[in-house]
Motif scaffolding. Structure first.
Motif, PDB file in Angstrom:
ATOM      1  N   ARG A 199      -1.330   1.604   4.227  1.00 18.26           N
ATOM      2  CA  ARG A 199      -0.421   0.988   5.202  1.00 18.26           C
ATOM      3  C   ARG A 199      -0.175  -0.468   4.815  1.00 18.26           C
ATOM      4  NH1 ARG A 199      -0.642  -1.659  10.329  1.00 18.26           N
ATOM      5  NH2 ARG A 199      -2.925  -1.739  10.228  1.00 18.26           N
ATOM      6  N   TYR A 200       1.090  -0.871   4.860  1.00 23.11           N
ATOM      7  CA  TYR A 200       1.457  -2.232   4.465  1.00 23.11           C
ATOM      8  C   TYR A 200       1.657  -3.102   5.701  1.00 23.11           C
ATOM      9  CZ  TYR A 200       3.981  -6.167   2.458  1.00 23.11           C
ATOM     10  OH  TYR A 200       4.367  -7.428   2.090  1.00 23.11           O
ATOM     11  N   THR A 215      -5.356  -0.730   4.781  1.00 25.16           N
ATOM     12  CA  THR A 215      -4.155  -1.554   4.822  1.00 25.16           C
ATOM     13  C   THR A 215      -4.134  -2.587   3.699  1.00 25.16           C
ATOM     14  OG1 THR A 215      -5.201  -3.122   6.348  1.00 25.16           O
ATOM     15  CG2 THR A 215      -3.898  -1.339   7.317  1.00 25.16           C
ATOM     16  N   LEU A 216      -2.909  -2.915   3.270  1.00 22.93           N
ATOM     17  CA  LEU A 216      -2.637  -3.996   2.335  1.00 22.93           C
ATOM     18  C   LEU A 216      -1.802  -5.033   3.062  1.00 22.93           C
ATOM     19  CD1 LEU A 216      -2.184  -5.439  -0.440  1.00 22.93           C
ATOM     20  CD2 LEU A 216      -0.223  -3.908  -0.745  1.00 22.93           C
ATOM     21  N   MET A 217      -2.158  -6.295   2.909  1.00 22.93           N
ATOM     22  CA  MET A 217      -1.397  -7.381   3.513  1.00 22.93           C
ATOM     23  C   MET A 217      -0.937  -8.354   2.445  1.00 22.93           C
ATOM     24  SD  MET A 217      -2.612 -10.037   6.502  1.00 22.93           S
ATOM     25  CE  MET A 217      -1.431 -11.108   7.304  1.00 22.93           C
ATOM     26  N   SER A 218       0.316  -8.785   2.534  1.00 29.47           N
ATOM     27  CA  SER A 218       0.812  -9.897   1.731  1.00 29.47           C
ATOM     28  C   SER A 218       1.768 -10.708   2.604  1.00 29.47           C
ATOM     29  CB  SER A 218       1.480  -9.407   0.444  1.00 29.47           C
ATOM     30  OG  SER A 218       2.659  -8.680   0.731  1.00 29.47           O
ATOM     31  N   LEU A 272      -5.396  -0.710  -5.508  1.00 27.38           N
ATOM     32  CA  LEU A 272      -5.138   0.008  -4.257  1.00 27.38           C
ATOM     33  C   LEU A 272      -5.691   1.424  -4.295  1.00 27.38           C
ATOM     34  CD1 LEU A 272      -1.524  -1.187  -3.381  1.00 27.38           C
ATOM     35  CD2 LEU A 272      -3.689  -1.892  -2.355  1.00 27.38           C
ATOM     36  N   GLN A 273      -5.707   2.035  -5.466  1.00 26.67           N
ATOM     37  CA  GLN A 273      -6.324   3.355  -5.568  1.00 26.67           C
ATOM     38  C   GLN A 273      -7.822   3.289  -5.259  1.00 26.67           C
ATOM     39  OE1 GLN A 273      -4.959   4.162  -9.612  1.00 26.67           O
ATOM     40  NE2 GLN A 273      -3.805   5.925  -8.881  1.00 26.67           N
ATOM     41  N   ALA A 274      -8.441   2.192  -5.663  1.00 23.88           N
ATOM     42  CA  ALA A 274      -9.883   2.043  -5.463  1.00 23.88           C
ATOM     43  C   ALA A 274     -10.242   1.507  -4.082  1.00 23.88           C
ATOM     44  CB  ALA A 274     -10.467   1.122  -6.540  1.00 23.88           C
ATOM     45  N   PHE A 275      -9.439   0.575  -3.566  1.00 23.60           N
ATOM     46  CA  PHE A 275      -9.816  -0.125  -2.346  1.00 23.60           C
ATOM     47  C   PHE A 275      -8.843   0.081  -1.183  1.00 23.60           C
ATOM     48  CE2 PHE A 275     -11.523  -2.620  -5.945  1.00 23.60           C
ATOM     49  CZ  PHE A 275     -12.881  -2.498  -5.661  1.00 23.60           C
ATOM     50  N   GLY A 276      -7.707   0.714  -1.452  1.00 18.58           N
ATOM     51  CA  GLY A 276      -6.753   1.026  -0.399  1.00 18.58           C
ATOM     52  C   GLY A 276      -6.791   2.505  -0.085  1.00 18.58           C
ATOM     53  N   GLY A 277      -5.625   3.081   0.217  1.00 15.29           N
ATOM     54  CA  GLY A 277      -5.553   4.513   0.480  1.00 15.29           C
ATOM     55  C   GLY A 277      -5.403   4.834   1.950  1.00 15.29           C
ATOM     56  N   ALA A 311      -7.032  -7.985   9.801  1.00 14.93           N
ATOM     57  CA  ALA A 311      -8.218  -7.375   9.176  1.00 14.93           C
ATOM     58  C   ALA A 311      -7.840  -6.350   8.107  1.00 14.93           C
ATOM     59  CB  ALA A 311      -9.095  -6.724  10.250  1.00 14.93           C
ATOM     60  N   PRO A 312      -7.027  -6.736   7.109  1.00 18.21           N
ATOM     61  CA  PRO A 312      -6.624  -5.783   6.073  1.00 18.21           C
ATOM     62  C   PRO A 312      -7.779  -5.483   5.121  1.00 18.21           C
ATOM     63  CG  PRO A 312      -5.862  -7.972   5.507  1.00 18.21           C
ATOM     64  CD  PRO A 312      -6.495  -8.085   6.859  1.00 18.21           C
ATOM     65  N   ASP A 313      -7.661  -4.377   4.409  1.00 15.78           N
ATOM     66  CA  ASP A 313      -8.665  -4.017   3.417  1.00 15.78           C
ATOM     67  C   ASP A 313      -8.409  -4.713   2.084  1.00 15.78           C
ATOM     68  OD1 ASP A 313     -10.257  -1.696   4.789  1.00 15.78           O
ATOM     69  OD2 ASP A 313      -8.148  -1.312   5.210  1.00 15.78           O
ATOM     70  N   VAL A 314      -7.139  -5.001   1.813  1.00 16.99           N
ATOM     71  CA  VAL A 314      -6.741  -5.715   0.598  1.00 16.99           C
ATOM     72  C   VAL A 314      -5.703  -6.759   0.995  1.00 16.99           C
ATOM     73  CG1 VAL A 314      -5.773  -5.547  -1.731  1.00 16.99           C
ATOM     74  CG2 VAL A 314      -7.107  -3.638  -0.795  1.00 16.99           C
ATOM     75  N   VAL A 315      -5.843  -7.966   0.463  1.00 16.93           N
ATOM     76  CA  VAL A 315      -4.865  -9.029   0.663  1.00 16.93           C
ATOM     77  C   VAL A 315      -4.363  -9.455  -0.710  1.00 16.93           C
ATOM     78  CG1 VAL A 315      -4.412 -11.319   1.625  1.00 16.93           C
ATOM     79  CG2 VAL A 315      -6.175  -9.860   2.662  1.00 16.93           C
TER      80      VAL A 315
END
Length: 378
Positions: free
Chosen positions: A139-140, A118-121, A109-114, A164-168
């Protein structure tokens, strides 16, 4: 107000220039209560074999003469050993490790979030995901699961396309439900991120406990440069106190994590302990089949009590809905058995321990059922 009281400390915390997204937040934490049978945090409760303890001692002793020096920043030997353990044609360039899989996910998340990302789970799932998002100012976004806690490929992909999250992150076997996720779901989620070029993380912390024939997402890595498989040595290896998590991904992903990791983040001692454990992986993993047997025994025992356990591919079992889960939790604690209230309405989670620990849990559940405490919700 007593300045040392909980209220006083909260007041002093509120006076600090804390980031706004952390105000009012609660830290992660399971109750730490010293009772004879501790089945609340999904540990491998089997003690380390004598040969492994001896190997770890020898490995740590080998670091003592150079503890005045920084450790190998690239932990190259450890990455190579982890690659050999995972197989699937991986080498050291595909591996990364940190102090527990939580730190691995934090670095992702430090590299690809911020900020602005957004992060989605898919809850109910591992409760650290939103906390890691908050800690990195990401943002979660919470997706949804089916009523049986599973994910369908079409539904999961549709949710990802919509958000369309940045990380899943997809947890499989999922914590706290124990449900495994098919590779078709992972493939569908990854395909749904092609337009956004999102990172897709598959959290396989409990992979070694899955039923025979359950496929790992490691099979999907070739040709998918944004796919990340997270693992840990805390569970099946019984090394929770070591704090060693790791991931497998394309080499460019590990290059990205080098940009955010702290210098020398894995101590020489941690590397030595993990290496000794990997050399003796067969001895450590010998307990896995016994744990799986105890897990299945828990499912059978709870089913006989009419308490509807969720089918599990992990080293724990979710059960309920209960009429009064709080009373069940306290009834077990009164008998020296602690399990986990994970905040999922009417349900509790119990780790599969040794045969004796599992027996203590099941015997107490029989008593609580007979007393009208451990009964299904109406």
């Amino acid at each position: 107000m007593n300045p040392n009281s909980a209220e006083g400390r909260l007041e002093r915390l509120a006076a600090l220039p804390l980031r706004e997204n952390l105000r009012g937040a609660s830290p992660y934490g399971a109750p730490q209560i010293d009772v004879p049978v501790q089945l609340n945090v999904n540990e491998n409760t089997h003690p380390l074999p004598a040969e492994v303890r001896a190997a770890i001692l020898a490995g740590v002793e080998g670091t003592l003469e150079t503890l005045n020096r920084y450790p190998d920043r690239e932990f190259t030997t450890l990455r190579a050993a982890l690659a050999r353990y995972l197989g699937h044609g991986l080498d050291a360039d595909h591996l990364w490790a940190a102090n527990g899989s939580n730190e691995v996910l934090q670095q992702i998340l430090q590299a690809f979030g911020g900020p602005g990302r957004t992060l989605m789970s898919f809850p109910p799932t591992y409760s650290m995901y939103p906390l890691l998002a908050a800690g990195t100012d990401t943002r979660y976004v919470a997706g949804t699961r089916g009523p049986d806690f599973t994910l369908r490929p079409d539904d999961a992909a549709a949710q990802v396309r919509e958000q369309a999250p940045d990380v899943v992150i997809v947890c499989t076997p999922n914590n706290p439900t124990g449900t495994a996720t098919g590779l078709d779901v992972i493939e569908a989620v990854y395909a749904a991120t092609e337009a956004t070029r999102s990172i897709v993380v598959v959290d396989e912390a409990y992979a070694e406990f899955a039923h025979t024939g359950t496929a790992s997402a490691l099979e999907l890595l070739p040709g998918r440069p944004r796919l990340v498989i997270s693992r840990t040595m805390s569970k099946a290896f019984g090394m929770a106190g070591t704090r060693l998590g790791y991931l497998a991904a394309a080499p460019e992903v590990t290059d990205a994590l080098r940009l955010v990791r702290l210098p020398y983040h894995l101590s020489a001692v941690t590397q030595a302990v993990a290496l000794a454990a990997l050399v003796h992986a067969d001895a450590l993993l010998a307990t896995v089949e016994d744990i799986k047997a105890q897990r299945d025994r828990i499912v059978t025992g709870l089913d006989r009590l009419g308490l509807t356990p969720t089918p599990s591919d992990a080293n724990f079992v979710l059960f309920g809905p209960l009429a009064d889960p709080t009373a069940v939790w306290h009834g077990l604690l009164d008998a020296g058995v602690i399990i986990r209230d994970i905040g999922l309405r009417g349900r509790l989670r119990v780790s599969a321990g040794t045969e004796a620990e599992t027996t203590a849990f099941l015997d107490r559940m029989v008593e609580l059922a007979a007393a009208g405490v451990a009964i299904p919700a109406p």
